[in-house]
Enzyme design. Structure first.
Site, short mmCIF file in Angstrom:
data_model
loop_
_atom_site.label_atom_id
_atom_site.label_comp_id
_atom_site.label_asym_id
_atom_site.label_seq_id
_atom_site.Cartn_x
_atom_site.Cartn_y
_atom_site.Cartn_z
N ASP A 259 97.75 70.66 8.72
CA ASP A 259 98.41 71.41 9.80
C ASP A 259 98.01 70.84 11.16
O ASP A 259 98.48 71.29 12.21
CB ASP A 259 98.16 72.92 9.69
CG ASP A 259 96.71 73.30 9.83
OD1 ASP A 259 95.85 72.39 9.96
OD2 ASP A 259 96.40 74.51 9.80
N SER A 260 97.17 69.78 11.14
CA SER A 260 96.92 69.01 12.36
C SER A 260 98.23 68.43 12.89
O SER A 260 98.27 67.96 14.03
CB SER A 260 95.90 67.89 12.11
OG SER A 260 96.28 67.13 10.98
N LYS B 167 95.31 73.13 0.52
CA LYS B 167 94.02 73.35 1.20
C LYS B 167 94.15 74.60 2.05
O LYS B 167 95.21 74.85 2.63
CB LYS B 167 93.66 72.16 2.09
CG LYS B 167 92.36 72.38 2.88
CD LYS B 167 91.85 71.11 3.52
CE LYS B 167 92.49 70.76 4.83
NZ LYS B 167 92.41 71.80 5.89
N GLU C 190 91.70 77.34 4.78
CA GLU C 190 90.48 77.48 5.57
C GLU C 190 89.78 78.80 5.26
O GLU C 190 90.44 79.84 5.08
CB GLU C 190 90.81 77.41 7.07
CG GLU C 190 91.36 76.06 7.49
CD GLU C 190 91.62 75.97 8.99
OE1 GLU C 190 91.24 76.89 9.75
OE2 GLU C 190 92.22 74.96 9.41
N GLU D 237 83.83 70.61 8.14
CA GLU D 237 84.25 70.10 9.45
C GLU D 237 83.22 70.45 10.53
O GLU D 237 82.82 71.62 10.67
CB GLU D 237 85.63 70.67 9.85
CG GLU D 237 86.08 70.16 11.22
CD GLU D 237 87.56 70.32 11.52
OE1 GLU D 237 88.32 70.76 10.64
OE2 GLU D 237 87.96 69.99 12.66
O1 KIV Z 1 94.83 69.68 9.32
C1 KIV Z 1 94.04 68.74 9.13
O2 KIV Z 1 94.32 67.57 9.41
C2 KIV Z 1 92.73 69.05 8.57
C3 KIV Z 1 91.68 67.99 8.65
C4 KIV Z 1 91.04 68.04 9.98
C5 KIV Z 1 90.69 68.11 7.56
O3 KIV Z 1 92.51 70.13 8.13
#
Ligand code: KIV
Length: 266
Positions: free
Chosen positions: A49-50, A118, A120, A183
């Site tokens: 989500d970056s 993934k 959080e 992180e």
């Molecule tokens: O969204 C992302 O790119 C991430 C990385 C920073 C691990 O969660």
């Protein structure tokens, strides 16, 4: 004859930890980039989500939607012949209930060829991770600095509470996740968590002793402006390369040097 590479699988992550084989992870958001990273042998592509900051130009990841993740994950998974493709569950696509999490993660697996999601959070997400794993959805956890909590945290900074990060990482592992991102965690703490967990730790700003490393692609390529954290080693300066190509193109058009006869039809 070139044979197709054997795709990386989720159980291989645990085997690699046992073999002390380090795992390389990069973010990817589109087909041609994912093809290049896959052919370079990157083990895992994360549709992060970056993309909210790197691709969309926001200052946080909070605006990214599940539809957008599905759209990008589909392209990345179609390009990957070998790498394991993991897609982020974006903010508020899983936190409301385990039912919501199953629907969101299920959508990602059904509508794209991604192999895992993934999410959080540590102890607070343990029940959700357990439920997702129980229904057959592999989960990569993410603890330490969690960018989806940026409004509560008030800024991006190193997570120094050893007790907090260790409890979160253990909770993620005990809930059945196959790997966990650490992180912005002090290197010594990340090393101690890595030694405690049966699953691989994937570090970003968490020192060299993690089982694997992840970087945000645009940071490592020097693509796009903005703040670059100290852990983001630059392997290229793509913004400069693109700008200088565009400058030459603009000049060629202005001077009538493009297109040439060989680039025209008769
Ligand atoms: O969204 C992302 O790119 C991430 C990385 C920073 C691990 O969660």
């Amino acid at each position: 004859m070139t044979s197709e590479p054997r795709p990386v699988t989720v159980p291989e992550f645990a085997a690699w930890k046992a073999q002390k084989r380090r795992i390389s992870v990069l973010t990817a958001y589109d087909f041609p980039t994912a093809q290049a990273l896959d052919s370079a042998g990157v083990d895992c592509l994360l549709v992060g989500d970056s993309m909210g900051t790197t691709v969309q130009g926001w200052d946080t990841t909070l605006k990214v939607t599940l539809d957008q993740i599905v759209y990008h994950a589909e392209m990345v998974a179609r390009a990957a012949k070998r790498a394991l493709v993991v897609a982020d569950l974006p903010f508020l696509s899983y936190q409301a209930s385990t039912r919501q999490a199953i629907r969101s993660a299920g959508r990602v697996l059904k509508e794209t060829n991604c192999q895992a999601v993934k999410l959080e959070g540590g102890e607070t997400q343990a029940k959700t991770i357990r439920k997702l794993v129980d229904v057959g959805i592999p989960v990569m956890g993410h603890v330490g600095l969690t960018p989806q909590s940026i409004r509560r945290l008030g800024g991006y900074r190193v997570e120094r509470s050893a007790e907090r990060v260790t409890a979160d990482a253990l909770a993620v592992s005990e809930s059945g996740a196959f790997a966990v991102v650490l992180e912005c965690v002090p290197a010594e703490l990340a090393a101690s968590i890595t030694a405690k967990l049966p699953i691989p730790t994937i570090g970003i700003g968490a020192g060299a002793q993690c089982d694997g490393q992840v970087l945000v692609l645009h940071d490592m390529l020097g693509f796009g402006g903005g703040f670059s954290p100290r852990f983001a080693r630059r392997y290229a300066t793509l913004s400069d390369t693109i700008k200088s190509a565009a400058l030459r193109y603009v000049a060629d058009v202005a001077e009538g040097r493009f297109p040439a006869d060989s680039e025209s039809y008769r």
